[in-house]
Write an enzyme that holds these catalytic residues in place. Structure first.
Site, PDB file in Angstrom:
ATOM      1  N   CYS A   2      43.270  47.180  41.651  1.00  0.00           N
ATOM      2  CA  CYS A   2      43.662  48.303  42.502  1.00  0.00           C
ATOM      3  C   CYS A   2      45.173  48.264  42.673  1.00  0.00           C
ATOM      4  O   CYS A   2      45.826  47.283  42.292  1.00  0.00           O
ATOM      5  CB  CYS A   2      43.031  48.194  43.874  1.00  0.00           C
ATOM      6  SG  CYS A   2      41.231  48.235  43.835  1.00  0.00           S
ATOM      7  N   GLY A  28      44.286  52.172  39.107  1.00  0.00           N
ATOM      8  CA  GLY A  28      42.989  52.605  39.594  1.00  0.00           C
ATOM      9  C   GLY A  28      42.908  54.101  39.695  1.00  0.00           C
ATOM     10  O   GLY A  28      43.790  54.730  40.287  1.00  0.00           O
ATOM     11  N   ASN A 102      43.909  44.599  47.199  1.00  0.00           N
ATOM     12  CA  ASN A 102      43.791  44.471  45.749  1.00  0.00           C
ATOM     13  C   ASN A 102      43.308  43.059  45.464  1.00  0.00           C
ATOM     14  O   ASN A 102      43.952  42.101  45.883  1.00  0.00           O
ATOM     15  CB  ASN A 102      45.158  44.712  45.098  1.00  0.00           C
ATOM     16  CG  ASN A 102      45.173  44.409  43.601  1.00  0.00           C
ATOM     17  OD1 ASN A 102      46.200  44.053  43.045  1.00  0.00           O
ATOM     18  ND2 ASN A 102      44.043  44.542  42.941  1.00  0.00           N
ATOM     19  N   GLY A 103      42.201  42.934  44.759  1.00  0.00           N
ATOM     20  CA  GLY A 103      41.679  41.607  44.431  1.00  0.00           C
ATOM     21  C   GLY A 103      40.187  41.555  44.643  1.00  0.00           C
ATOM     22  O   GLY A 103      39.516  42.590  44.668  1.00  0.00           O
ATOM     23  N   TYR A 259      47.682  43.364  30.031  1.00  0.00           N
ATOM     24  CA  TYR A 259      47.211  44.738  30.011  1.00  0.00           C
ATOM     25  C   TYR A 259      47.546  45.570  31.245  1.00  0.00           C
ATOM     26  O   TYR A 259      47.952  46.715  31.136  1.00  0.00           O
ATOM     27  CB  TYR A 259      45.689  44.746  29.824  1.00  0.00           C
ATOM     28  CG  TYR A 259      45.062  46.114  29.978  1.00  0.00           C
ATOM     29  CD1 TYR A 259      45.255  47.098  29.008  1.00  0.00           C
ATOM     30  CD2 TYR A 259      44.304  46.438  31.091  1.00  0.00           C
ATOM     31  CE1 TYR A 259      44.698  48.357  29.153  1.00  0.00           C
ATOM     32  CE2 TYR A 259      43.741  47.700  31.240  1.00  0.00           C
ATOM     33  CZ  TYR A 259      43.937  48.650  30.269  1.00  0.00           C
ATOM     34  OH  TYR A 259      43.401  49.896  30.412  1.00  0.00           O
ATOM     35  N   THR A 305      49.660  50.054  25.667  1.00  0.00           N
ATOM     36  CA  THR A 305      50.100  48.742  26.151  1.00  0.00           C
ATOM     37  C   THR A 305      50.642  47.853  25.037  1.00  0.00           C
ATOM     38  O   THR A 305      51.568  47.077  25.241  1.00  0.00           O
ATOM     39  CB  THR A 305      48.926  48.020  26.856  1.00  0.00           C
ATOM     40  OG1 THR A 305      48.248  48.968  27.645  1.00  0.00           O
ATOM     41  CG2 THR A 305      49.403  46.872  27.691  1.00  0.00           C
ATOM     42  N   ASP A 367      46.359  45.456  19.147  1.00  0.00           N
ATOM     43  CA  ASP A 367      45.951  45.886  20.486  1.00  0.00           C
ATOM     44  C   ASP A 367      46.247  44.766  21.465  1.00  0.00           C
ATOM     45  O   ASP A 367      46.426  43.612  21.060  1.00  0.00           O
ATOM     46  CB  ASP A 367      44.461  46.258  20.522  1.00  0.00           C
ATOM     47  CG  ASP A 367      44.158  47.267  21.635  1.00  0.00           C
ATOM     48  OD1 ASP A 367      45.050  47.540  22.467  1.00  0.00           O
ATOM     49  OD2 ASP A 367      43.030  47.788  21.669  1.00  0.00           O
ATOM     50  N   ASP A 368      46.287  45.117  22.767  1.00  0.00           N
ATOM     51  CA  ASP A 368      46.585  44.063  23.744  1.00  0.00           C
ATOM     52  C   ASP A 368      45.434  43.078  23.880  1.00  0.00           C
ATOM     53  O   ASP A 368      45.628  41.892  24.089  1.00  0.00           O
ATOM     54  CB  ASP A 368      46.930  44.684  25.115  1.00  0.00           C
ATOM     55  CG  ASP A 368      45.907  45.692  25.582  1.00  0.00           C
ATOM     56  OD1 ASP A 368      46.281  46.614  26.274  1.00  0.00           O
ATOM     57  OD2 ASP A 368      44.719  45.565  25.237  1.00  0.00           O
TER      58      ASP A 368
HETATM   59  P1  AMP Z   1      37.025  47.350  24.543  1.00  0.00           P
HETATM   60  O1  AMP Z   1      37.268  46.223  23.623  1.00  0.00           O
HETATM   61  O2  AMP Z   1      36.432  48.553  23.925  1.00  0.00           O
HETATM   62  O3  AMP Z   1      36.201  46.909  25.713  1.00  0.00           O
HETATM   63  O4  AMP Z   1      38.397  47.852  25.121  1.00  0.00           O
HETATM   64  C1  AMP Z   1      39.481  47.035  25.136  1.00  0.00           C
HETATM   65  C2  AMP Z   1      40.693  47.827  25.530  1.00  0.00           C
HETATM   66  O5  AMP Z   1      40.544  48.326  26.872  1.00  0.00           O
HETATM   67  C3  AMP Z   1      41.890  46.902  25.568  1.00  0.00           C
HETATM   68  O6  AMP Z   1      42.576  47.041  24.385  1.00  0.00           O
HETATM   69  C4  AMP Z   1      42.695  47.373  26.732  1.00  0.00           C
HETATM   70  O7  AMP Z   1      43.603  48.354  26.300  1.00  0.00           O
HETATM   71  C5  AMP Z   1      41.672  47.979  27.641  1.00  0.00           C
HETATM   72  N1  AMP Z   1      41.224  47.035  28.666  1.00  0.00           N
HETATM   73  C6  AMP Z   1      41.120  45.714  28.585  1.00  0.00           C
HETATM   74  N2  AMP Z   1      40.619  45.197  29.713  1.00  0.00           N
HETATM   75  C7  AMP Z   1      40.413  46.198  30.547  1.00  0.00           C
HETATM   76  C8  AMP Z   1      39.923  46.297  31.868  1.00  0.00           C
HETATM   77  N3  AMP Z   1      39.512  45.238  32.541  1.00  0.00           N
HETATM   78  N4  AMP Z   1      39.875  47.506  32.428  1.00  0.00           N
HETATM   79  C9  AMP Z   1      40.264  48.583  31.761  1.00  0.00           C
HETATM   80  N5  AMP Z   1      40.725  48.548  30.505  1.00  0.00           N
HETATM   81  C10 AMP Z   1      40.804  47.379  29.891  1.00  0.00           C
END
Ligand code: AMP
Length: 507
Positions: A2, A28, A102-103, A259, A305, A367-368
């Site tokens: 959040c 959020g 937040n938490g 992220y 990201t 990807d991140d």
């Molecule tokens: P997925 O592997 O389809 O679950 O999605 C992963 C992607 O969602 C990552 O590359 C991030 O950009 C994003 N992501 C990772 N963790 C979260 C999270 N806890 N909440 C929202 N988005 C996330």
């Protein structure tokens, strides 16, 4: 996750709080709320949805006063879209207190019992934040006599709160007619930064989840609130602070850097952007050492990201970096969508490949992180349809293998793609020719390098080590069964969604 904000100003705070929440919107999108304080009166407005949808002019007009707090909510599994759990929360005794958090508290169930049986307080939602508010209210009541509140009483109450609650928490709260209180958990897991602005009328203070909020609203960053520290600012601007926890450590959540946080924020003295650049550099080292024969033509980030990491990775490998995806910025983050079917559909609505960047090339996508793998699987498929020859996939974070219990929504272990799979199996699952992950030590080194004073991080979703020391298999099993129930509800929503779409198609 959040976003929170608190302000003690010299002029009305409603617009500044609104603008601050817009800046924190990435933390959020499920609900938003603001409470302002005007002398002894509190004015609240909150609702489901994005900041721009929750607040109308008439709501803004009613948010009078020069002190206020705000919250944007990111649903934890199981409680998406519950308006009753939108924050801030309010309790009328003692004084009238509102709180935004937040938490996540890891002993919320036990506290809820204690509240009911010992403290005789009723908790009306499933939110741990409402529990936190009531613990604070109860402890403040014990510390005060009559209608007087002073900094000593506030800090003693926060010290008692630290003793009773466990988990991760960054909090902003207001005591009606008195002032604003902010505090951070003794491990400093969730971020909270303090800033100030000098105006002709005097000093104004802001507390926020991310420093970008200060920058954008013209406040100077002062420092991060220390783990366990509390800040109390009276309505007329007197500032007090005190360390209220006995044992503190400083272990910020590493996923903020991977992220969550905006790249233009600085958290605990660490530039989020700079840490992402190092992540790219270290990942390039790993590729060079472990996969020297990959025949990559081009490095392409999966927006947004991962851009910094991908760029630095390409630089270090001496490879071209190209933008290969268009993102529809009018669609929310896919992870936020309920249910897998909706999520899958929205990946394609949100991202589309620019075919000329892929056709006939061997691409390294960056990807991140990979969580469930839904996004990566869809993207690999889209890229192949766009004509890519080989598709390699790099993750700037290590494999996500454990649930997060400190406020980040991570699915259950059986939904996490990396559970029980190595990189080769994951590559097969997402349809890539190879997958490469950052090592955890390298990720920690990347963030540590941006501030040598921070030596340890909260890394549980990668390592399975929970620093609050109270998380055991039984706890994980319990939250997982709650999430599974939530997943069932999601499936039902998917069904409704698909039926809805089918009906629309019939019309
Ligand atoms: P997925 O592997 O389809 O679950 O999605 C992963 C992607 O969602 C990552 O590359 C991030 O950009 C994003 N992501 C990772 N963790 C979260 C999270 N806890 N909440 C929202 N988005 C996330």
């Amino acid at each position: 996750m959040c976003g929170i904000i608190g302000l003690v100003a010299k002029t009305p705070v409603n617009q500044m709080l609104y603008d601050g929440l817009l800046i924190l919107q990435h933390r959020g999108q499920d609900a938003a709320g603001i409470v302002t304080m005007d002398g002894p009166r509190l004015h609240m407005h909150k609702g489901s949805g994005l900041v721009r949808d929750v607040f109308r002019t008439r709501n803004m007009r009613s948010l009078q006063g020069t002190t206020g707090i705000g919250h944007v909510r990111y649903p934890t599994a199981g409680s998406a879209s519950s308006l009753a759990e939108a924050q801030p929360f309010y309790v009328n005794s003692p004084f009238g207190i509102v709180l935004a958090h937040n938490g996540n508290l890891t002993n919320a169930d036990q506290l809820k019992q204690e509240m009911y049986l010992q403290d005789l307080r009723h908790i009306n939602t499933n939110s741990d934040s409402e529990v936190l508010l009531n613990v604070f209210a109860h402890e403040l009541q014990k510390q005060t006599r009559g209608d007087r509140v002073d900094a000593d009483a506030v800090f003693s109450a926060v010290a008692a709160v630290h003793k009773r609650i466990r988990g991760a928490y960054a909090v902003v709260s207001m005591i009606a007619g008195h002032g604003l209180v902010a505090f951070r958990d003794p491990n400093g897991i969730r971020p909270l930064v303090l800033g100030k602005a000098e105006t002709p009328q005097g000093t104004e203070y802001m507390l926020a989840s991310e420093s970008v909020t200060l920058d954008s609203l013209g406040f100077q960053p002062v420092r991060d609130v220390a783990p366990g520290e509390a800040v109390y600012i009276t309505q007329d601007g007197q500032f007090f602070n005190r360390q209220c926890a006995e044992n503190t450590a400083h272990t910020p959540c590493i996923f903020e850097f991977v992220y969550f946080a905006r790249s233009d924020s600085v958290i605990d003295g660490i530039s989020v952007h700079a840490s992402r650049l190092y992540m790219g550099e270290f990942l390039a080292d790993k590729i060079r050492q472990t996969m020297p024969n990959l025949d990559i033509d081009v490095v392409i980030p999966i927006p947004d990201t991962s851009r910094a990491s991908a760029l630095q990775l390409a630089n270090h490998l001496g490879l071209p970096y190209r933008e290969g995806f268009m993102k529809n910025r009018y669609i929310g983050r896919t992870f936020i969508m309920p249910g897998q079917a909706v999520r899958k559909k929205s990946v394609r609505q949100k991202l589309s490949p620019i075919a000329v960047e892929f056709k006939g090339k061997n691409v390294l996508l960056v990807d991140d992180s990979i969580v469930r793998g839904t996004t990566s699987r869809e993207i690999v498929q889209m890229v192949r349809e766009a004509g890519a020859l080989k598709v390699y996939f790099a993750s700037a974070a290590p494999p996500v293998r454990f649930p997060n219990v400190y406020g980040i929504d991570m699915p259950t272990r059986n939904e996490l793609l990396a559970t029980g799979r190595d990189a080769a199996a994951i590559a097969r699952e997402i349809g890539a020719d190879a997958v490469v992950y950052q090592d955890l030590e390298a990720l920690e080194a990347a963030v540590h390098r941006c501030n040598f004073d921070i030596k340890t991080f909260e890394t549980s979703c990668f390592s399975g080590k929970y620093i609050t020391g109270d998380i055991d298999e039984a706890y994980l099993a319990k939250i997982e069964s709650e999430r599974n129930d939530a997943a069932k509800a999601d499936k039902e929503r998917d069904l409704d969604f698909n039926i809805g779409v089918a009906e629309q198609n019939l019309i």
